[in-house]
Design a protein around this motif. Structure first.
Motif, PDB file in Angstrom:
ATOM      1  N   THR A 273       0.637  -1.175   0.071  1.00  0.00           N
ATOM      2  CA  THR A 273      -0.032   0.044  -0.136  1.00  0.00           C
ATOM      3  C   THR A 273       0.800   1.208   0.109  1.00  0.00           C
ATOM      4  O   THR A 273       0.371   2.310  -0.816  1.00  0.00           O
ATOM      5  CB  THR A 273      -0.988  -0.040   1.213  1.00  0.00           C
ATOM      6  OG1 THR A 273      -1.785  -0.966   1.003  1.00  0.00           O
ATOM      7  CG2 THR A 273      -1.547   1.332   1.617  1.00  0.00           C
ATOM      8  N   GLU A 274       2.059   1.100   0.613  1.00  0.00           N
ATOM      9  CA  GLU A 274       2.911   2.278   0.517  1.00  0.00           C
ATOM     10  C   GLU A 274       3.190   2.560  -0.870  1.00  0.00           C
ATOM     11  O   GLU A 274       3.319   3.943  -1.194  1.00  0.00           O
ATOM     12  CB  GLU A 274       4.095   2.170   1.278  1.00  0.00           C
ATOM     13  CG  GLU A 274       4.010   2.051   2.955  1.00  0.00           C
ATOM     14  CD  GLU A 274       5.231   1.721   3.535  1.00  0.00           C
ATOM     15  OE1 GLU A 274       5.427   2.373   4.959  1.00  0.00           O
ATOM     16  OE2 GLU A 274       6.127   1.415   3.129  1.00  0.00           O
ATOM     17  N   VAL A 275       3.610   1.587  -1.684  1.00  0.00           N
ATOM     18  CA  VAL A 275       4.018   2.013  -3.190  1.00  0.00           C
ATOM     19  C   VAL A 275       2.739   2.580  -3.980  1.00  0.00           C
ATOM     20  O   VAL A 275       2.915   3.260  -4.874  1.00  0.00           O
ATOM     21  CB  VAL A 275       4.582   0.590  -3.771  1.00  0.00           C
ATOM     22  CG1 VAL A 275       4.776   0.889  -5.109  1.00  0.00           C
ATOM     23  CG2 VAL A 275       5.582   0.026  -3.187  1.00  0.00           C
ATOM     24  N   ILE A 276       1.463   1.968  -3.605  1.00  0.00           N
ATOM     25  CA  ILE A 276       0.333   2.472  -4.212  1.00  0.00           C
ATOM     26  C   ILE A 276       0.066   3.749  -3.744  1.00  0.00           C
ATOM     27  O   ILE A 276      -0.163   4.893  -4.642  1.00  0.00           O
ATOM     28  CB  ILE A 276      -0.967   1.504  -3.992  1.00  0.00           C
ATOM     29  CG1 ILE A 276      -0.543   0.073  -4.412  1.00  0.00           C
ATOM     30  CG2 ILE A 276      -2.213   2.111  -4.521  1.00  0.00           C
ATOM     31  CD1 ILE A 276      -1.585  -0.790  -4.122  1.00  0.00           C
ATOM     32  N   TYR A 277       0.225   4.198  -2.669  1.00  0.00           N
ATOM     33  CA  TYR A 277      -0.090   5.601  -2.140  1.00  0.00           C
ATOM     34  C   TYR A 277       0.967   6.506  -2.756  1.00  0.00           C
ATOM     35  O   TYR A 277       0.713   7.689  -3.038  1.00  0.00           O
ATOM     36  CB  TYR A 277       0.264   5.720  -0.500  1.00  0.00           C
ATOM     37  CG  TYR A 277      -0.370   6.828  -0.024  1.00  0.00           C
ATOM     38  CD1 TYR A 277      -1.585   7.529  -0.419  1.00  0.00           C
ATOM     39  CD2 TYR A 277       0.533   7.533   0.661  1.00  0.00           C
ATOM     40  CE1 TYR A 277      -2.164   8.689   0.203  1.00  0.00           C
ATOM     41  CE2 TYR A 277       0.203   8.687   1.254  1.00  0.00           C
ATOM     42  CZ  TYR A 277      -1.166   9.448   1.195  1.00  0.00           C
ATOM     43  OH  TYR A 277      -1.678  10.647   1.545  1.00  0.00           O
ATOM     44  N   GLU A 278       2.135   5.995  -3.073  1.00  0.00           N
ATOM     45  CA  GLU A 278       3.383   7.004  -3.603  1.00  0.00           C
ATOM     46  C   GLU A 278       2.969   7.445  -4.858  1.00  0.00           C
ATOM     47  O   GLU A 278       3.050   8.244  -5.637  1.00  0.00           O
ATOM     48  CB  GLU A 278       4.603   6.310  -3.653  1.00  0.00           C
ATOM     49  CG  GLU A 278       5.829   7.012  -4.481  1.00  0.00           C
ATOM     50  CD  GLU A 278       6.016   8.296  -3.567  1.00  0.00           C
ATOM     51  OE1 GLU A 278       6.794   9.041  -4.524  1.00  0.00           O
ATOM     52  OE2 GLU A 278       5.904   8.440  -2.637  1.00  0.00           O
TER      53      GLU A 278
END
Length: 321
Positions: A273-278
């Motif tokens: 999710t951190e990557v998606i949020y980025e």
């Protein structure tokens, strides 16, 4: 006594070497064949998981009517089956609907989460549509594709709501796990989905399989993580690397997106999710919540009050505003 000639000794050595090389080649071919056979079995099991067809509801709100519904997926013409719960909105039908999208090895109940969502949102004036993705629950199909084709099931649900009075005027989606990834993929292609809540998505299905295969199967990452994704594409035409929420959301820089992911998730790390949020960093309507020490899709159970406070605020602001 005659001694073997140098030429004879050379020929003997060549024959021995060729025999060894031939034997090694046979062993190598058998090893490669075994690797691909195991990879095939892994992928076949992954994409043909047994169905959970228990879709009975036990609701804690009185006199909640619901309707069993059917509609077509926009892919493969599969018949998708689900349940529509109309809002408690008096004599006037509601024009706000929440679609619930379940994950892998689940069905429209989302392992008991759907009743909680229905009990919360129906009295607030939202319709709720929960359905079984293709090849799961009671819907048609024989292949689970981790979002590749499932997004067309969700888009079919949107089309169904658009044909149902005003229920499709304002649509929000809540997806869990694979359903969260599916929701992000579909929302990136549909203007009719006004807002999406993605609970515990993976960033890319191919990466998810390669990273998670040792955990799920006990097999070493090399070579099976790579041969398995290749086998899925070659045998079943399921290109898992193309199932990429982290890329899809780049097309949603003006669509409200809420991401939820527990930091204790052992199935799909919150790093996904951190990557998606980025990828949503330029979207002013994107937000993320990382509930501490929470396992996979379990924020609704672990932090129910905060969960519904956050989700209420988000949906009230962006769906049917």
């Amino acid at each position: 006594m005659n001694q073997p000639s140098l030429e004879t000794n050379h020929n003997v050595r060549v024959k021995k070497r060729n025999k060894i090389l031939w034997s090694l080649g046979i062993v190598l071919l058998l090893v490669v064949a075994l690797i691909f056979f195991i990879s095939y079995k892994v992928v076949d099991t992954l994409l043909h998981h047994p169905r959970d067809t228990n879709v009975s509801y036990e609701l804690n709100i009185d006199k909640t009517p619901y309707e069993e519904v059917e509609f077509k997926s926009l892919k493969n013409d599969n018949t998708i089956r689900g349940t529509f719960f109309p809002a408690n909105a008096g004599v006037k039908s509601s024009d706000k609907t929440i679609i619930i999208v379940h994950g892998y090895t689940s069905n429209r109940l989302v392992k008991g989460r759907t009743p909680k969502l229905v009990e919360h949102f129906v009295p607030k004036g939202y319709n709720v549509l929960a359905f079984d993705l293709s090849s799961q629950g009671k819907s048609d199909g024989d292949l689970i594709t981790l979002g590749l084709n499932e997004k067309y099931d969700l888009l079919g649900a949107v089309d169904y709501l658009k044909s149902k009075d005003h229920a499709g005027d304002n649509i929000g989606v809540i997806g869990f796990s694979m359903g969260a990834a599916t929701s992000l993929l579909a929302a990136s292609e549909s203007d009719d989905i006004q807002a999406v809540i993605a609970d515990s998505p993976f960033r890319n299905a191919g990466l998810f399989l390669r990273e998670g295969l040792p955990f799920f199967s006990g097999l070493p990452a090399f070579p099976f993580s790579y041969t398995s994704t290749w086998m899925a594409n070659w045998v079943y035409k399921v290109d898992l690397d193309s199932v990429s929420p982290m890329d899809a959301v780049k097309k949603m820089q003006d669509k409200p997106v809420m991401l939820i992911h527990g930091t204790g998730d052992q199935q799909i790390s919150y790093k996904n999710t951190e990557v998606i949020y980025e990828s949503l960093k330029d979207n002013p309507s994107a937000e993320v919540w990382y509930p501490e020490n929470t396992e996979h899709i379990d924020a609704i159970n672990h932090y129910p009050t905060e969960y519904f406070q956050r989700v209420d605020r988000f949906l009230d602001e962006y769906v049917g505003k």
